[in-house]
Design an enzyme around this catalytic site. Structure first.
Site, mmCIF file in Angstrom:
data_model
loop_
_atom_site.group_PDB
_atom_site.id
_atom_site.type_symbol
_atom_site.label_atom_id
_atom_site.label_comp_id
_atom_site.label_asym_id
_atom_site.label_seq_id
_atom_site.Cartn_x
_atom_site.Cartn_y
_atom_site.Cartn_z
ATOM 1 N N GLN A 9 59.882 43.250 80.167
ATOM 2 C CA GLN A 9 61.180 43.222 80.436
ATOM 3 C C GLN A 9 62.148 43.232 79.047
ATOM 4 O OE1 GLN A 9 62.786 39.548 81.690
ATOM 5 N NE2 GLN A 9 64.343 40.428 83.128
ATOM 6 N N GLY A 10 62.681 44.404 78.728
ATOM 7 C CA GLY A 10 63.551 44.561 77.543
ATOM 8 C C GLY A 10 64.958 44.286 77.632
ATOM 9 N N SER B 44 66.863 40.912 76.633
ATOM 10 C CA SER B 44 67.378 40.137 75.564
ATOM 11 C C SER B 44 67.296 40.675 74.428
ATOM 12 C CB SER B 44 66.760 38.721 75.407
ATOM 13 O OG SER B 44 66.565 37.916 76.747
ATOM 14 N N SER C 236 58.295 39.154 76.654
ATOM 15 C CA SER C 236 57.074 38.648 76.771
ATOM 16 C C SER C 236 56.115 39.757 77.282
ATOM 17 C CB SER C 236 56.976 37.874 78.035
ATOM 18 O OG SER C 236 58.077 36.824 77.656
ATOM 19 N N GLU D 201 63.681 37.756 89.851
ATOM 20 C CA GLU D 201 62.802 36.814 88.889
ATOM 21 C C GLU D 201 63.129 35.312 88.917
ATOM 22 O OE1 GLU D 201 63.764 37.723 84.759
ATOM 23 O OE2 GLU D 201 63.015 35.765 83.911
ATOM 24 N N GLU E 109 72.218 26.054 81.259
ATOM 25 C CA GLU E 109 73.760 26.124 81.503
ATOM 26 C C GLU E 109 74.247 27.511 82.311
ATOM 27 O OE1 GLU E 109 72.072 25.035 78.625
ATOM 28 O OE2 GLU E 109 72.730 23.292 79.112
HETATM 29 C C1 LIG Z 1 59.196 32.178 76.865
HETATM 30 C C2 LIG Z 1 60.518 32.847 77.062
HETATM 31 C C3 LIG Z 1 60.164 34.332 77.611
HETATM 32 C C4 LIG Z 1 60.844 34.912 77.367
HETATM 33 N N1 LIG Z 1 60.676 36.386 77.836
HETATM 34 C C5 LIG Z 1 61.628 37.331 77.944
HETATM 35 C C6 LIG Z 1 61.514 38.543 78.500
HETATM 36 O O1 LIG Z 1 60.419 39.108 78.720
HETATM 37 N N2 LIG Z 1 62.421 39.536 78.225
HETATM 38 C C7 LIG Z 1 63.739 39.474 77.880
HETATM 39 O O2 LIG Z 1 64.649 40.185 77.882
HETATM 40 N N3 LIG Z 1 63.968 37.995 77.466
HETATM 41 C C8 LIG Z 1 63.237 36.992 77.512
HETATM 42 N N4 LIG Z 1 63.466 35.694 77.242
HETATM 43 C C9 LIG Z 1 64.797 35.573 76.600
HETATM 44 C C10 LIG Z 1 65.684 34.548 77.487
HETATM 45 O O3 LIG Z 1 66.146 35.418 78.677
HETATM 46 C C11 LIG Z 1 66.690 33.999 76.738
HETATM 47 O O4 LIG Z 1 66.427 33.430 75.495
HETATM 48 C C12 LIG Z 1 67.880 33.350 77.406
HETATM 49 O O5 LIG Z 1 68.478 34.124 78.230
HETATM 50 C C13 LIG Z 1 68.663 32.673 76.395
HETATM 51 O O6 LIG Z 1 69.410 33.345 75.368
HETATM 52 P P1 LIG Z 1 69.256 32.961 73.782
HETATM 53 O O7 LIG Z 1 67.970 32.537 73.568
HETATM 54 O O8 LIG Z 1 70.036 34.288 73.138
HETATM 55 O O9 LIG Z 1 69.944 31.755 73.538
HETATM 56 P P2 LIG Z 1 71.748 31.606 73.753
HETATM 57 O O10 LIG Z 1 72.233 32.457 74.796
HETATM 58 O O11 LIG Z 1 72.218 31.740 72.361
HETATM 59 O O12 LIG Z 1 71.870 30.009 74.028
HETATM 60 C C14 LIG Z 1 71.905 28.949 73.226
HETATM 61 C C15 LIG Z 1 72.567 27.856 74.045
HETATM 62 O O13 LIG Z 1 73.844 28.081 74.316
HETATM 63 C C16 LIG Z 1 74.148 27.817 75.815
HETATM 64 N N5 LIG Z 1 74.939 28.516 76.270
HETATM 65 C C17 LIG Z 1 75.180 29.979 76.263
HETATM 66 N N6 LIG Z 1 76.236 30.458 76.833
HETATM 67 C C18 LIG Z 1 76.945 29.233 77.439
HETATM 68 C C19 LIG Z 1 77.915 29.211 78.241
HETATM 69 N N7 LIG Z 1 78.736 30.464 78.834
HETATM 70 N N8 LIG Z 1 78.064 27.755 78.814
HETATM 71 C C20 LIG Z 1 77.373 26.864 78.319
HETATM 72 N N9 LIG Z 1 76.342 27.024 77.758
HETATM 73 C C21 LIG Z 1 76.048 28.182 77.143
HETATM 74 C C22 LIG Z 1 72.668 28.158 76.486
HETATM 75 O O14 LIG Z 1 72.552 27.429 77.795
HETATM 76 C C23 LIG Z 1 71.836 27.531 75.528
HETATM 77 O O15 LIG Z 1 71.642 26.172 75.476
HETATM 78 C C24 LIG Z 1 62.394 34.853 77.019
HETATM 79 C C25 LIG Z 1 62.664 33.483 76.599
HETATM 80 C C26 LIG Z 1 61.526 32.625 76.547
HETATM 81 C C27 LIG Z 1 61.987 31.392 75.800
#
Ligand SMILES: Cc1cc2nc3c(=O)[nH]c(=O)nc-3n(C[C@H](O)[C@H](O)[C@H](O)COP(=O)(O)OP(=O)(O)OC[C@H]3O[C@@H](n4cnc5c(N)ncnc54)[C@H](O)[C@@H]3O)c2cc1C
Lengths: 394, 378
Positions: free
Chosen positions: A129-130, A132, A164, A247, A378
């Site tokens: 899944q591409g 993020s 992933s 999902e 969140e």
């Molecule tokens: C083990 C793992 C597997 C993953 N696999 C995939 C995958 O296969 N494909 C893919 O596309 N992605 C994948 N992801 C990515 C995942 O979807 C993102 O990490 C997630 O959506 C959070 O984005 P971020 O890491 O940029 O954190 P951020 O969005 O930067 O968040 C940082 C913090 O800010 C908070 N925050 C952000 N916006 C708000 C708001 N509006 N109100 C309150 N709080 C807020 C968040 O809750 C978090 O605590 C994976 C992540 C992990 C950890």
């Protein structure tokens, strides 16, 4: 209201159980945490997927013409429960069956369905899944990867992160921006990308468990034919929301938890500390009881989603409730396990002293990732509050 | 009353922070995770040059003669920098029993060497029963001529594999109470019959299984009196418990600082994530946990140092609270970081994993809550 399963459904459950007894890898304990670095474990996943395919059980609820058996939502639920309970090695097909496939079923052309769905149910392809990007996580709609139309092709440039399984995948569901002028939700398109296309580079990211499970993906002038587009151009955001709902509604969490509680109970019964069984300690008993009831709540919250689907309703914030509760619950469960184990809880699987093969120690780390993946708490709470409860945004 | 640091403590803190930022950066912490020894001899020597090994050793024995409160100030900085290595093992687990109960000969022989950073020590207390109490001590020591012969297994012994000397807690007789019949020995870690095996742990710290097979220890190596060693262990445990709290306070503070910074810098939805109330409230909860931990730890250290009547209660309150609070802190830290928090490369996970270790050391929250309840005479 009726919590009872029909005789046919009960029979189906038994059939799945019997089949698993025959077909799970020998001595399978469900400890999947070395999987991606260790080709041997990976082969186990692939082989198991092959066995499921032979039984048409990779995606049993899909229509027959796409390699499913057209089972009901409830049968699928039962199937998922048994797989999760037995900690079956499903890593190979999870993203194709759970996320990519259902989205293709809803939005794909007949050609796309023919091309991809059969390959998924035959366990021939693995998907990733591409979505993020480094600057588009929670705020997914601000993604910057670009796809530019060029004759009959699109040319893709940009970067994805946290993908992933990308290093093992054949195909990718990819979101890219096709109209940079439009408001951010309206310029995104949804692609089905062959991972072997020239210009796609996958770089490993090592996680805090020292595993290689997710990756960075780079696109350098990646040229794909226009029939890789899913649905209409610039409508990708809405299809992505469908994928994310699939999902988030997955049942795995709660039922995997049930198995873990049982293992903890057995451990507490067997383990003597100072002449006394752990199970005689009040603090241990309370933790086990709490864990068991939280697992049951999680299960009900997942059942509710399935039950709505069975009635032909489209779950909305209900999926977010299930995702949020179940991932948090799994973390608490791992934490409770470590607390029960005391000093032994800190041991890694390689230690000869590690209780339950170090599984809870691994889970304690793994679940911190699961809480974030698929949308953070969140974001789930925002969905529940705004989409679900209709609370004002401003 | 003054809950702030005095001038000397302030100086120590600032100096330690600068020193550790320079000498013990994240890269050293990571290297030592992979390293079999788990400490850098170079850093160890430099720390000794600052007088840190002898911080609480009296001046007459080559130390700087400071007190527990100063040690807490220093260890907070250690927790902040995640300093790897046998510091607490040597300075508390090794030196305290000798300072408390060693004879002049033992003091003269060992304390100056500890202070100079030349001797690494630890204490071998816990066994496979994983108990911190006297009834967990089963390793047997039998008198044979002028020696004692030790047989048994110690488990979860920190840094034993790199130690020169171990303080070994053994059973010399079966008394009326579990506390009776325990003797504390000073044992050369290279004695024939001792074998070490490193345990793989969540924090990649270095704890060992230490097996004793007919290990001969001269009777002159008894610390204190035969059969009456448990109070020495008790005193050492109290100091070590406070030390663990101090380390956790520093660790929590740093996890919080890193997370707070991240919340100010990371932008999603066109604004710093720290501007979302959901994140603000989380961080507010975290700082409550960090501050609560710090002051109950200070209170515990001060009470023990001043021999206040409620010192034991304060120590157990401190460890019960800090063990739980620090775990909440690091869990929030992970989550506020999103995906990057789950990577090996980014530093926040180092804090998450090490928290679990110190949470367990010298009694987890359950263990100390029970002690609090006992002291309340519930
Ligand atoms: C083990 C793992 C597997 C993953 N696999 C995939 C995958 O296969 N494909 C893919 O596309 N992605 C994948 N992801 C990515 C995942 O979807 C993102 O990490 C997630 O959506 C959070 O984005 P971020 O890491 O940029 O954190 P951020 O969005 O930067 O968040 C940082 C913090 O800010 C908070 N925050 C952000 N916006 C708000 C708001 N509006 N109100 C309150 N709080 C807020 C968040 O809750 C978090 O605590 C994976 C992540 C992990 C950890």
């Amino acid at each position: 209201m009726d919590f009872r399963l029909s005789p046919e459904e009960e029979a189906f459950r038994q059939e799945v159980r019997d089949w698993l007894k025959e077909n799970l890898p020998k001595d399978w304990s469900g400890d999947r945490f070395t999987r991606d670095r260790d080709p041997e474990t990976w082969n186990i996943y692939r082989e198991f997927a092959g066995k499921l395919a032979a039984k048409k059980w990779v995606a049993p609820a899909w229509p027959v013409e796409y390699g499913g058996l057209g089972l009901s939502v409830i049968q699928q639920l039962i199937f998922n429960e048994e797989m999760a309970y037995h900690q079956a090695p499903l890593g190979y097909s999870i993203m194709g069956v759970g996320w990519a496939g259902p989205t293709i079923i809803v939005y794909g052309t007949e050609e796309q369905k023919q091309k991809h769905l059969g390959a998924i149910t035959n366990a021939e392809t693995m998907w990733c899944q591409g979505f993020s990007e480094p600057n588009a996580g929670s705020d997914l709609a601000s993604l910057q990867t670009r796809a530019v139309r060029d004759g009959d092709d699109y040319v893709i440039n940009g970067q994805k992160i946290w993908t992933s399984g990308a290093h093992l995948s054949d195909w990718c569901i990819l979101l890219a921006r096709t109209d940079p002028e439009a408001t951010k939700h309206k310029g995104i398109s949804y692609f089905l990308l062959d991972m072997k296309t020239p210009g796609v580079t996958v770089r490993p990211l090592i996680d805090m468990m020292d595993n290689h499970a997710f990756n960075e993906m780079f696109f350098d002038n990646v040229r794909v034919p226009k029939d890789c587009l899913l649905g209409d151009e610039n409508r990708g955001w809405y299809m992505a929301a469908t994928t994310l709902d699939f999902e988030r509604s997955s049942i795995g969490g709660a039922v995997g938890g049930r198995r873990m509680v049982e293992e903890l109970v057995a451990y507490a019964r067997e383990t003597k500390r100072n002449g006394k069984r752990l199970s005689e300690e009040v603090t241990v008993r309370v933790r086990l009881a709490d864990a068991a009831l939280e697992v049951e709540i999680g299960r009900m919250l997942s059942y509710r989603v399935a039950s709505m689907q069975q009635r032909g309703l489209v779950p909305n914030y209900e999926s977010s409730i299930a995702k949020l509760f179940n991932t948090d619950m799994q973390f608490r469960l791992a934490k409770a396990g470590l607390e029960i184990m005391g000093l032994y809880g800190q041991l890694e699987p390689q230690s000869k002293y590690a209780p339950l093969r170090g599984k809870f120690e691994r889970q304690y780390l793994w679940q911190t990732g699961m809480i974030v993946g698929g949308g953070t708490p969140e974001i789930q709470r925002n969905i529940i509050a705004m989409r679900g409860l209709g609370l004002p945004r401003q | 009353m003054d809950l702030g640091l005095d001038e000397q403590q302030e100086l120590l803190k600032n100096f330690a922070r600068d020193f550790l930022e320079k000498e013990c950066p994240e890269s050293v912490v990571r290297e030592m995770e992979e390293d079999e020894k788990g400490y850098s001899p170079d850093l160890w020597r430099k720390m000794a040059q600052q007088g840190w090994m002898g911080l609480i050793i009296p001046e007459e024995h080559g130390g700087t003669g400071m007190n527990l409160c100063e040690l807490v100030v220093l260890l907070e900085e250690f927790g902040r920098a995640l300093v790897p290595g046998p510091y607490i093992s040597t300075v508390v687990l090794g030196a305290v029993p000798i300072m408390e109960a060693g004879n002049d000969e033992q003091k003269k022989q060992l304390l100056p060497k500890i202070a100079a950073g030349e001797t690494i020590m630890t204490m071998a207390l816990t066994e496979p029963s994983a108990k911190w109490d006297a009834d967990g001590v089963e390793l047997e020591a039998k008198k044979q001529g002028n020696d004692y012969v030790l047989n048994g297994v110690k488990l979860f012994v920190p840094d034993a594999h790199v130690s020169d000397q171990m303080v070994v807690v053994a059973r010399t007789s079966k008394g009326k109470t579990p506390e009776d019949g325990i003797t504390v020995f000073l044992v050369d870690s290279k004695s024939p019959g001792i074998s070490f095996e490193l345990l793989r742990t969540i924090a990649a710290d270095k704890q060992c299984e230490v097996a004793f097979e007919n290990v001969k220890v001269p009777a002159a190596n008894v610390i204190g009196e035969v059969d009456k060693g448990w109070p020495i262990v008790e005193k050492t445990k109290k100091m070590a418990t406070v030390a663990a709290c101090a380390y956790l306070v520093g660790l929590s503070q740093m996890d919080f600082d890193v997370t707070l910074n991240y919340a100010k810098e990371r932008v999603q939805f066109g604004r710093p994530i720290g501007s979302f109330q959901a994140i603000q409230h989380k961080l507010a909860d975290v700082v409550i946990d960090v501050d609560g931990s710090r002051f109950i730890t200070y209170k515990a250290a001060w009470s023990l140092q001043e021999e206040e009547p409620d010192a034991d209660m304060m120590i157990s309150m401190a460890k019960a609270w800090t063990s739980d609070a620090s775990r909440r802190v690091v869990a929030h830290g992970q989550q506020i970081h999103g995906g990057i928090g789950f990577t090996k490369e980014y530093k926040i996970q180092l804090y998450f994993r090490r928290q679990k270790w110190m949470e367990l050391m010298w009694g987890d929250a359950d263990y100390h809550r029970e002690l609090v309840a006992q002291k309340l005479e519930v």
